[in-house]
Design a protein around this motif. Structure first.
Motif, mmCIF file in Angstrom:
data_model
loop_
_atom_site.group_PDB
_atom_site.id
_atom_site.type_symbol
_atom_site.label_atom_id
_atom_site.label_comp_id
_atom_site.label_asym_id
_atom_site.label_seq_id
_atom_site.Cartn_x
_atom_site.Cartn_y
_atom_site.Cartn_z
ATOM 1 N N THR A 8 0.833 -1.208 0.000
ATOM 2 C CA THR A 8 0.000 0.000 0.000
ATOM 3 C C THR A 8 0.865 1.255 0.000
ATOM 4 O O THR A 8 1.932 1.295 0.611
ATOM 5 C CB THR A 8 -0.967 0.059 1.205
ATOM 6 O OG1 THR A 8 -0.197 -0.070 2.395
ATOM 7 C CG2 THR A 8 -2.008 -1.038 1.151
ATOM 8 N N LEU A 9 0.371 2.269 -0.682
ATOM 9 C CA LEU A 9 1.082 3.541 -0.812
ATOM 10 C C LEU A 9 0.489 4.573 0.131
ATOM 11 O O LEU A 9 -0.618 4.401 0.619
ATOM 12 C CB LEU A 9 0.941 4.041 -2.246
ATOM 13 C CG LEU A 9 1.552 3.132 -3.306
ATOM 14 C CD1 LEU A 9 0.915 3.404 -4.650
ATOM 15 C CD2 LEU A 9 3.053 3.322 -3.344
ATOM 16 N N GLY A 10 1.248 5.640 0.362
ATOM 17 C CA GLY A 10 0.743 6.726 1.196
ATOM 18 C C GLY A 10 1.154 6.587 2.646
ATOM 19 O O GLY A 10 0.583 7.214 3.521
ATOM 20 N N TYR A 11 2.171 5.763 2.935
ATOM 21 C CA TYR A 11 2.609 5.571 4.317
ATOM 22 C C TYR A 11 3.631 6.626 4.746
ATOM 23 O O TYR A 11 3.879 6.807 5.921
ATOM 24 C CB TYR A 11 3.180 4.163 4.530
ATOM 25 C CG TYR A 11 4.335 3.829 3.616
ATOM 26 C CD1 TYR A 11 5.628 4.207 3.929
ATOM 27 C CD2 TYR A 11 4.114 3.148 2.417
ATOM 28 C CE1 TYR A 11 6.681 3.927 3.068
ATOM 29 C CE2 TYR A 11 5.156 2.856 1.558
ATOM 30 C CZ TYR A 11 6.437 3.256 1.896
ATOM 31 O OH TYR A 11 7.464 2.989 1.047
ATOM 32 N N SER A 12 4.227 7.334 3.761
ATOM 33 C CA SER A 12 5.186 8.376 4.144
ATOM 34 C C SER A 12 4.631 9.750 3.765
ATOM 35 O O SER A 12 3.848 9.886 2.822
ATOM 36 C CB SER A 12 6.534 8.161 3.463
ATOM 37 O OG SER A 12 6.455 8.500 2.085
ATOM 38 N N PHE A 13 5.045 10.765 4.507
ATOM 39 C CA PHE A 13 4.604 12.129 4.232
ATOM 40 C C PHE A 13 5.082 12.553 2.841
ATOM 41 O O PHE A 13 4.393 13.290 2.135
ATOM 42 C CB PHE A 13 5.135 13.094 5.306
ATOM 43 C CG PHE A 13 4.593 12.823 6.692
ATOM 44 C CD1 PHE A 13 3.507 11.979 6.890
ATOM 45 C CD2 PHE A 13 5.165 13.427 7.809
ATOM 46 C CE1 PHE A 13 3.001 11.738 8.162
ATOM 47 C CE2 PHE A 13 4.668 13.196 9.084
ATOM 48 C CZ PHE A 13 3.592 12.348 9.264
ATOM 49 N N GLU A 14 6.271 12.053 2.452
ATOM 50 C CA GLU A 14 6.818 12.391 1.133
ATOM 51 C C GLU A 14 5.896 11.878 0.022
ATOM 52 O O GLU A 14 5.685 12.561 -0.986
ATOM 53 C CB GLU A 14 8.224 11.802 0.964
ATOM 54 C CG GLU A 14 9.318 12.536 1.729
ATOM 55 C CD GLU A 14 9.308 12.264 3.235
ATOM 56 O OE1 GLU A 14 8.623 11.296 3.682
ATOM 57 O OE2 GLU A 14 9.975 13.022 3.981
ATOM 58 N N GLN A 15 5.373 10.661 0.201
ATOM 59 C CA GLN A 15 4.463 10.107 -0.819
ATOM 60 C C GLN A 15 3.169 10.917 -0.905
ATOM 61 O O GLN A 15 2.652 11.152 -1.996
ATOM 62 C CB GLN A 15 4.131 8.647 -0.504
ATOM 63 C CG GLN A 15 5.277 7.706 -0.804
ATOM 64 C CD GLN A 15 4.887 6.248 -0.589
ATOM 65 O OE1 GLN A 15 3.860 5.955 0.004
ATOM 66 N NE2 GLN A 15 5.728 5.347 -1.065
ATOM 67 N N LEU A 16 2.655 11.343 0.250
ATOM 68 C CA LEU A 16 1.422 12.133 0.251
ATOM 69 C C LEU A 16 1.653 13.463 -0.467
ATOM 70 O O LEU A 16 0.827 13.913 -1.265
ATOM 71 C CB LEU A 16 0.949 12.392 1.689
ATOM 72 C CG LEU A 16 0.572 11.148 2.500
ATOM 73 C CD1 LEU A 16 0.323 11.527 3.955
ATOM 74 C CD2 LEU A 16 -0.654 10.453 1.922
ATOM 75 N N ASP A 17 2.810 14.057 -0.200
ATOM 76 C CA ASP A 17 3.156 15.330 -0.838
ATOM 77 C C ASP A 17 3.244 15.154 -2.352
ATOM 78 O O ASP A 17 2.748 15.975 -3.124
ATOM 79 C CB ASP A 17 4.484 15.827 -0.269
ATOM 80 C CG ASP A 17 4.916 17.126 -0.906
ATOM 81 O OD1 ASP A 17 4.135 18.102 -0.830
ATOM 82 O OD2 ASP A 17 6.009 17.183 -1.498
ATOM 83 N N LYS A 18 3.861 14.048 -2.753
ATOM 84 C CA LYS A 18 4.021 13.782 -4.188
ATOM 85 C C LYS A 18 2.654 13.589 -4.856
ATOM 86 O O LYS A 18 2.415 14.098 -5.960
ATOM 87 C CB LYS A 18 4.880 12.516 -4.355
ATOM 88 C CG LYS A 18 5.620 12.488 -5.657
ATOM 89 C CD LYS A 18 6.690 11.422 -5.659
ATOM 90 C CE LYS A 18 7.163 11.218 -7.102
ATOM 91 N NZ LYS A 18 7.936 9.996 -7.261
ATOM 92 N N LEU A 19 1.754 12.874 -4.191
ATOM 93 C CA LEU A 19 0.406 12.673 -4.734
ATOM 94 C C LEU A 19 -0.297 14.013 -4.943
ATOM 95 O O LEU A 19 -0.905 14.251 -5.989
ATOM 96 C CB LEU A 19 -0.422 11.797 -3.788
ATOM 97 C CG LEU A 19 -0.145 10.292 -3.833
ATOM 98 C CD1 LEU A 19 -0.734 9.587 -2.618
ATOM 99 C CD2 LEU A 19 -0.714 9.682 -5.122
ATOM 100 N N LEU A 20 -0.191 14.897 -3.942
ATOM 101 C CA LEU A 20 -0.846 16.208 -4.050
ATOM 102 C C LEU A 20 -0.215 17.043 -5.154
ATOM 103 O O LEU A 20 -0.923 17.664 -5.950
ATOM 104 C CB LEU A 20 -0.756 16.964 -2.718
ATOM 105 C CG LEU A 20 -1.567 16.397 -1.552
ATOM 106 C CD1 LEU A 20 -1.285 17.180 -0.278
ATOM 107 C CD2 LEU A 20 -3.057 16.424 -1.865
ATOM 108 N N LYS A 21 1.106 17.045 -5.202
ATOM 109 C CA LYS A 21 1.799 17.877 -6.206
ATOM 110 C C LYS A 21 1.514 17.398 -7.618
ATOM 111 O O LYS A 21 1.266 18.191 -8.526
ATOM 112 C CB LYS A 21 3.302 17.862 -5.939
ATOM 113 C CG LYS A 21 3.680 18.676 -4.701
ATOM 114 C CD LYS A 21 5.008 19.388 -4.885
ATOM 115 C CE LYS A 21 5.254 20.353 -3.733
ATOM 116 N NZ LYS A 21 5.989 19.724 -2.635
#
Ligand SMILES: [Zn+2]
Ligand SMILES: [Zn+2]
Length: 272
Positions: free
Chosen positions: A146-159
């Motif tokens: 599953t994805l979205g476990y790191s703050f960096e991944q969440l930031d990348k999804l939003l960007k």
């Protein structure tokens, strides 16, 4: 935070709305359709009317667990996009603005490729969806692929989605803790909030899932506990909920038990 619960919809959406009022909550989360089925159900006129008349509760919706936009199986990613489109239309009828969605699982496609695929799909879906609806990516425990476990991944999804007014984050305390972000003391909450602010920005958080964790810090296992019965504890969650920046943000408990149990948990953490 606005105290809220994930409300059971076993008795229908209108009953769930009444239950939230009877329990004295200020926010709530529902499934607008069966979360384990691809086939959605249309919103009835009565539901549209009752939800439309409601002016006091902040309601959010949670997407089906089947949805995985990054699936390497073409059929699943197609069904996922379709289900999301239908969900956003149901939400508009009910006057619900935010849909909470787990970003997805990459299976064996690789994390970066999957994140790009999810962002591109969300952008396309939101472009065609009612304008007053949006999607919140929920942070995950990092179980399996599953994805979205790191703050960096969440930031990348939003960007990469690049629709700042139509997207945001739903922050789940159990998931963050399981993914290795400590929340088990006031100091730890402050440090994790600072890290989130630096990487993503606290203003991106539009909803909280307030859950204690049955498993240890960094376990990567998603097991919700009643508030105060897990490894996070009551006081750090109270501290998080009292932060000024989250004053008007729904704090939804998704803890085991009934709606009444979840309401007790919500009021233990937040005051109305
Ligand atoms: Zn959650
Ligand atoms: Zn969970």
């Amino acid at each position: 935070m606005l105290p809220g619960i994930h409300a059971s919809v076993n008795g229908g959406l209108v009953n769930a709305l009444s239950a939230l009022h009877e329990l004295g909550l200020l926010s709530g989360q529902i499934f607008t359709s069966n979360q384990k089925q691809w086939k959605g159900r249309p919103v009835t006129q009565e539901e549209e009317k009752k939800f439309g008349e409601d002016g006091t509760l902040t309601i959010i919706s949670h997407a089906s667990y089947l949805i995985n936009l990054s699936s390497t199986k073409g059929r699943v990613s197609w069904l996922s996009a379709n289900a999301l489109q239908e969900e956003l239309i149901r939400m508009q009828k009910l006057g619900i603005h935010w849909l909470v969605m787990h970003p997805g699982a990459h299976l064996d496609a690789g994390e970066n490729q999957a994140i790009e695929k999810i962002a591109a799909s969300v952008r396309k879906i939101l472009t065609g969806a009612p304008e007053d609806t949006g999607i919140l990516f929920e942070n995950t425990a990092g179980q399996g692929t599953t994805l979205g476990y790191s703050f960096e991944q969440l930031d990348k999804l939003l960007k990469l989605t690049d629709m700042p007014d139509r997207t945001g984050i739903c922050f789940d305390t159990c998931h963050a803790f399981a993914a290795g972000y400590d929340l088990s003391s006031e100091d730890a909450v402050l440090r994790t909030a600072q890290e989130f602010d630096e990487v993503v920005g606290l203003e991106k958080i539009q909803a909280f899932h307030i859950n204690d964790s049955k498993k240890e810090l960094g376990s990567r296992l998603d097991r919700h506990a009643r508030i105060g019965e897990g490894f996070i504890g009551l006081e750090p969650l109270q501290y998080l909920a009292s932060m000024e920046v989250f004053k008007n943000i729904p704090g939804i408990t998704e803890t085991p038990g009934s709606d009444i149990d979840r309401a007790k948990d919500a009021f233990a953490v937040m005051s109305n």
